[in-house]
Design an enzyme around this catalytic site. Structure first.
Site, PDB file in Angstrom:
ATOM      1  N   HIS A  22      56.904  26.616  48.433  1.00  0.00           N
ATOM      2  CA  HIS A  22      57.832  26.298  47.338  1.00  0.00           C
ATOM      3  C   HIS A  22      59.063  27.189  47.498  1.00  0.00           C
ATOM      4  O   HIS A  22      59.142  28.001  48.438  1.00  0.00           O
ATOM      5  CB  HIS A  22      57.155  26.417  45.972  1.00  0.00           C
ATOM      6  CG  HIS A  22      56.637  27.792  45.622  1.00  0.00           C
ATOM      7  ND1 HIS A  22      57.455  28.890  45.475  1.00  0.00           N
ATOM      8  CD2 HIS A  22      55.371  28.234  45.395  1.00  0.00           C
ATOM      9  CE1 HIS A  22      56.719  29.947  45.151  1.00  0.00           C
ATOM     10  NE2 HIS A  22      55.454  29.579  45.117  1.00  0.00           N
ATOM     11  N   HIS A  25      58.908  31.007  48.258  1.00  0.00           N
ATOM     12  CA  HIS A  25      58.681  31.414  49.650  1.00  0.00           C
ATOM     13  C   HIS A  25      59.970  31.282  50.461  1.00  0.00           C
ATOM     14  O   HIS A  25      60.337  32.164  51.236  1.00  0.00           O
ATOM     15  CB  HIS A  25      57.591  30.557  50.307  1.00  0.00           C
ATOM     16  CG  HIS A  25      56.311  30.499  49.531  1.00  0.00           C
ATOM     17  ND1 HIS A  25      55.793  29.333  49.040  1.00  0.00           N
ATOM     18  CD2 HIS A  25      55.471  31.475  49.133  1.00  0.00           C
ATOM     19  CE1 HIS A  25      54.669  29.588  48.393  1.00  0.00           C
ATOM     20  NE2 HIS A  25      54.459  30.883  48.427  1.00  0.00           N
ATOM     21  N   CYS A 131      40.794  39.583  42.430  1.00  0.00           N
ATOM     22  CA  CYS A 131      41.578  38.381  42.106  1.00  0.00           C
ATOM     23  C   CYS A 131      41.787  37.586  43.386  1.00  0.00           C
ATOM     24  O   CYS A 131      42.413  38.093  44.332  1.00  0.00           O
ATOM     25  CB  CYS A 131      42.935  38.739  41.481  1.00  0.00           C
ATOM     26  SG  CYS A 131      43.996  37.276  41.328  1.00  0.00           S
ATOM     27  N   CYS A 134      45.556  36.851  44.177  1.00  0.00           N
ATOM     28  CA  CYS A 134      46.248  37.973  44.837  1.00  0.00           C
ATOM     29  C   CYS A 134      45.512  38.400  46.097  1.00  0.00           C
ATOM     30  O   CYS A 134      46.030  39.182  46.871  1.00  0.00           O
ATOM     31  CB  CYS A 134      46.317  39.193  43.927  1.00  0.00           C
ATOM     32  SG  CYS A 134      47.236  38.996  42.419  1.00  0.00           S
ATOM     33  N   CYS A 156      44.047  38.565  35.633  1.00  0.00           N
ATOM     34  CA  CYS A 156      45.043  39.122  36.546  1.00  0.00           C
ATOM     35  C   CYS A 156      46.418  38.963  35.910  1.00  0.00           C
ATOM     36  O   CYS A 156      46.754  37.869  35.444  1.00  0.00           O
ATOM     37  CB  CYS A 156      44.977  38.366  37.868  1.00  0.00           C
ATOM     38  SG  CYS A 156      46.435  38.617  38.883  1.00  0.00           S
ATOM     39  N   HIS A 159      48.434  36.132  37.945  1.00  0.00           N
ATOM     40  CA  HIS A 159      47.958  34.745  37.901  1.00  0.00           C
ATOM     41  C   HIS A 159      47.488  34.292  36.527  1.00  0.00           C
ATOM     42  O   HIS A 159      47.288  33.096  36.313  1.00  0.00           O
ATOM     43  CB  HIS A 159      46.850  34.531  38.947  1.00  0.00           C
ATOM     44  CG  HIS A 159      47.380  34.655  40.343  1.00  0.00           C
ATOM     45  ND1 HIS A 159      47.456  35.857  41.016  1.00  0.00           N
ATOM     46  CD2 HIS A 159      47.926  33.735  41.170  1.00  0.00           C
ATOM     47  CE1 HIS A 159      47.998  35.671  42.200  1.00  0.00           C
ATOM     48  NE2 HIS A 159      48.298  34.388  42.328  1.00  0.00           N
ATOM     49  N   LYS A 312      56.562  33.584  36.808  1.00  0.00           N
ATOM     50  CA  LYS A 312      56.703  33.435  38.255  1.00  0.00           C
ATOM     51  C   LYS A 312      56.385  31.996  38.654  1.00  0.00           C
ATOM     52  O   LYS A 312      55.331  31.470  38.299  1.00  0.00           O
ATOM     53  CB  LYS A 312      55.731  34.386  38.946  1.00  0.00           C
ATOM     54  CG  LYS A 312      55.782  34.339  40.447  1.00  0.00           C
ATOM     55  CD  LYS A 312      54.777  35.331  41.054  1.00  0.00           C
ATOM     56  CE  LYS A 312      54.727  35.209  42.568  1.00  0.00           C
ATOM     57  NZ  LYS A 312      53.376  35.178  43.090  1.00  0.00           N
ATOM     58  N   LYS A 315      52.561  27.454  42.698  1.00  0.00           N
ATOM     59  CA  LYS A 315      51.862  26.174  42.852  1.00  0.00           C
ATOM     60  C   LYS A 315      50.645  26.148  41.930  1.00  0.00           C
ATOM     61  O   LYS A 315      50.320  25.113  41.352  1.00  0.00           O
ATOM     62  CB  LYS A 315      51.418  26.008  44.307  1.00  0.00           C
ATOM     63  CG  LYS A 315      52.562  25.651  45.224  1.00  0.00           C
ATOM     64  CD  LYS A 315      52.744  24.143  45.308  1.00  0.00           C
ATOM     65  CE  LYS A 315      53.949  23.839  46.168  1.00  0.00           C
ATOM     66  NZ  LYS A 315      54.090  22.457  46.525  1.00  0.00           N
TER      67      LYS A 315
END
Ligand code: MSP
Length: 532
Positions: A22, A25, A131, A134, A156, A159, A312, A315
């Site tokens: 995405h 990145h 996690c 991560c 987390c 996430h 953040k 996906k």
């Protein structure tokens, strides 16, 4: 690389191939590409590495959900998505590392053998939270209390999902042995972690004390087997971080091609990372290198996140926008420009179609594109497409000469510090000045009476010579459009390829010579009527 000079060695993180890329990145890769192109234009040797992180639970589970083996999963995604995205964003990387390649696997096994021989690896059980998002063993202080459907559980912070509780017999890396050495290193080299907020975060983490950490996983199958215990695989981060070494020939004999590459590149000048993976790069990674007696990277730069709705982009949260969605519409140059221009590198920022569209129109299509098309059209109309000389220079031109020298110096200073926004602003301000000059000098009025020819020619020369400099300064950022501008200005024939123009020369006025053949080519930034 031909010379034995130390190359400017820059890396991006290697991306997990659990899913397609995405724009978060693509953001890191783009920043790395702009910076390395800039260093190339400074005449430096450069080595720009990117790649993919293929092992670990996250990828293994994605493959399982997709009904294929992990190897089939990564092979497919690398060829359908991760390699093509480099072309999509127009990255000129020198190498692409895959962690399933034999050069990497062998290097990782060799490295951990060395650390074991050096006495930094021991067997012990691990019990604690993990996690998978991560791929990280979490410390109690890292976690947040869950809310809503996760109430009563620890989640987390990145996430927002519950962590898993692990209990397994692992091999440990003696991280605690490096606490004081790392503190001493960063106190002596404060520029080694940037920006300042990232430096502060790492120092406070180090001062709280380091605990030893699992370097292997016994309940994970998809990874690199430990050479001395084939039932375990290397913990994915302690496999992935080593890509920076295995990709440039770590462990190869000095007289081999790989060994020579290692000598020319090591240590890395910049590891570009997102702020979520700072601890791995600024704590675990240098500790591993200290344990192996290898020189440490010169700088870790942590950039911010692209946010969607204040969170953040990811996906997992279904907020990922693919680079294609934007680039199909605006082109790769505008993509590269927008993300480095609209967000201060090191801070978080939000993407919006409206903002992207507004900047595209105002700054690229109207600001620069229109200037270039007016300049080339006027030289065509008034001078038969041949760049005139500048026989009647006045204060108005001298102002531009001085502004260019200052803008070039400012852009160089800022970009070397990874302050892309300031660097771009310096060039953009110069473009604004040139646009103001065109309006003031009104060459279309001068052209009405041949008595003004000297002034008309001076003005046209000044605009084209200004664009010559803009093309060079913006080339690392927008290589496609600037290559086109360069050829429209007839600069290629006189000065050679744009990529070979040096930053040090760009501020010197008068490089484009009268007589250059100017052509009005395709619009650099075609107008976009409607945004998706
Ligand atoms: N595989 C590890 C990195 C190993 S490096 C030895 C990893 N992969 S990742 O695919 O999850 O993330 C790679 C990079 O993309 C990180 O630097 C991360 O910060 C960045 N980004 C992922 N989502 C992002 C945003 N929404 N915004 C900006 N960058 C983001 O971590």
């Amino acid at each position: 690389m031909s010379s034995s000079e130390k190359a400017f060695y820059l890396t991006t993180p290697i991306y997990y191939v659990n899913d397609a890329p995405h724009i978060g990145h693509a953001y890191t890769t783009t920043a790395g590409d702009v910076l390395t192109r800039w260093h190339r234009q400074r005449g430096e040797e450069v080595w720009f590495l990117t790649g993919v992180d293929e092992h670990g639970t996250k990828v293994e589970r994605a493959a399982e959900a997709g009904g294929v083996t992990p190897q089939q999963w990564v092979d497919r995604l690398v060829s359908t998505d991760w390699l093509p995205v480099l072309e999509t964003v127009d990255a000129a990387n020198d190498d692409f590392i895959r962690t399933t390649s034999s050069r990497h696997i062998e290097g990782v096994q060799r490295f951990w053998e060395v650390l074991r021989e050096n006495g930094y690896v021991f067997a012990a059980p691990y019990e604690g939270p993990y996690c998978v998002g991560c791929e990280e063993f979490k410390l109690p202080g890292d976690l947040l209390d869950g809310e809503g459907e996760y109430a009563g559980q620890k989640v987390c912070p990145v996430h927002g999902r519950p962590v898993e509780q692990l209990l397994e017999d692992n091999w440990f890396f003696q991280l605690s042995a490096f606490q004081q050495r790392l503190i001493d290193h960063y106190e002596a080299n404060p520029e080694a972690i940037q920006p300042q907020s990232a430096y502060n975060e790492v120092m406070s983490f180090l001062r709280q004390g380091l605990v030893d950490i699992s370097m292997s996983r016994s309940s994970v199958g998809w990874g690199i087997p430990l050479p001395w215990d084939e039932k375990q695989v290397v913990y994915v981060w302690f496999d992935a971080l080593l890509n920076y070494a295995t990709a440039v020939g770590f462990g190869a004999a000095p007289d081999t091609t790989e060994g020579k590459l290692f000598a020319r590149t090591w240590p890395a000048d910049v590891h570009l990372v997102g702020k979520d993976i700072l601890r791995f790069h600024a704590v675990y990674w240098p500790a591993m290198l200290m344990a192996a007696n290898l020189p440490l990277p010169k700088k870790v730069f942590a950039h911010g996140w692209l946010l969607v709705g204040g969170e953040k982009m990811s996906k997992t949260k279904l907020t990922g926008i693919s680079p294609d969605q934007i680039i199909d519409h605006f082109g790769s140059d505008a993509f590269r420009y927008y993300f480095l221009r609209a967000i201060a590198f090191g801070q978080d920022g939000s993407f919006s179609w409206e903002d992207m569209s507004a900047r595209y129109t105002a700054e690229l299509a109207n600001g620069l594109g229109n200037l270039a098309s007016r300049a080339t059209a006027m030289v065509g109309k008034y001078c038969e497409g041949v760049l005139p000389s500048a026989p009647a220079v006045t204060d108005a031109e001298v102002v531009l000469h001085d502004a260019l020298t200052a803008a070039a110096a400012e852009a160089d200073r800022a970009i070397l510090e990874l302050d892309f926004l300031t660097g771009i602003t310096a060039v953009k301000s110069f473009i604004d000045l040139v646009n103001g000059y065109v309006t003031e000098q009104a060459p279309w009025v001068l052209a009405k009476d041949p008595v003004n020819d000297d002034r008309l020619h001076t003005v046209l020369y000044t605009i084209c010579e200004s664009l010559r400099a803009v093309a060079v300064l913006y080339n690392p950022l927008m290589p496609k459009a600037m290559t086109s501008l360069w050829s429209q200005l007839g600069a290629e024939a006189q000065l050679g390829p744009i990529g070979e123009q040096r930053v040090a020369d760009v501020g010197t006025w008068g490089r484009l010579q009268p007589g250059a053949i100017i052509t009005k080519g395709d619009s650099l930034f075609p107008r976009i009527e409607e945004v998706a």
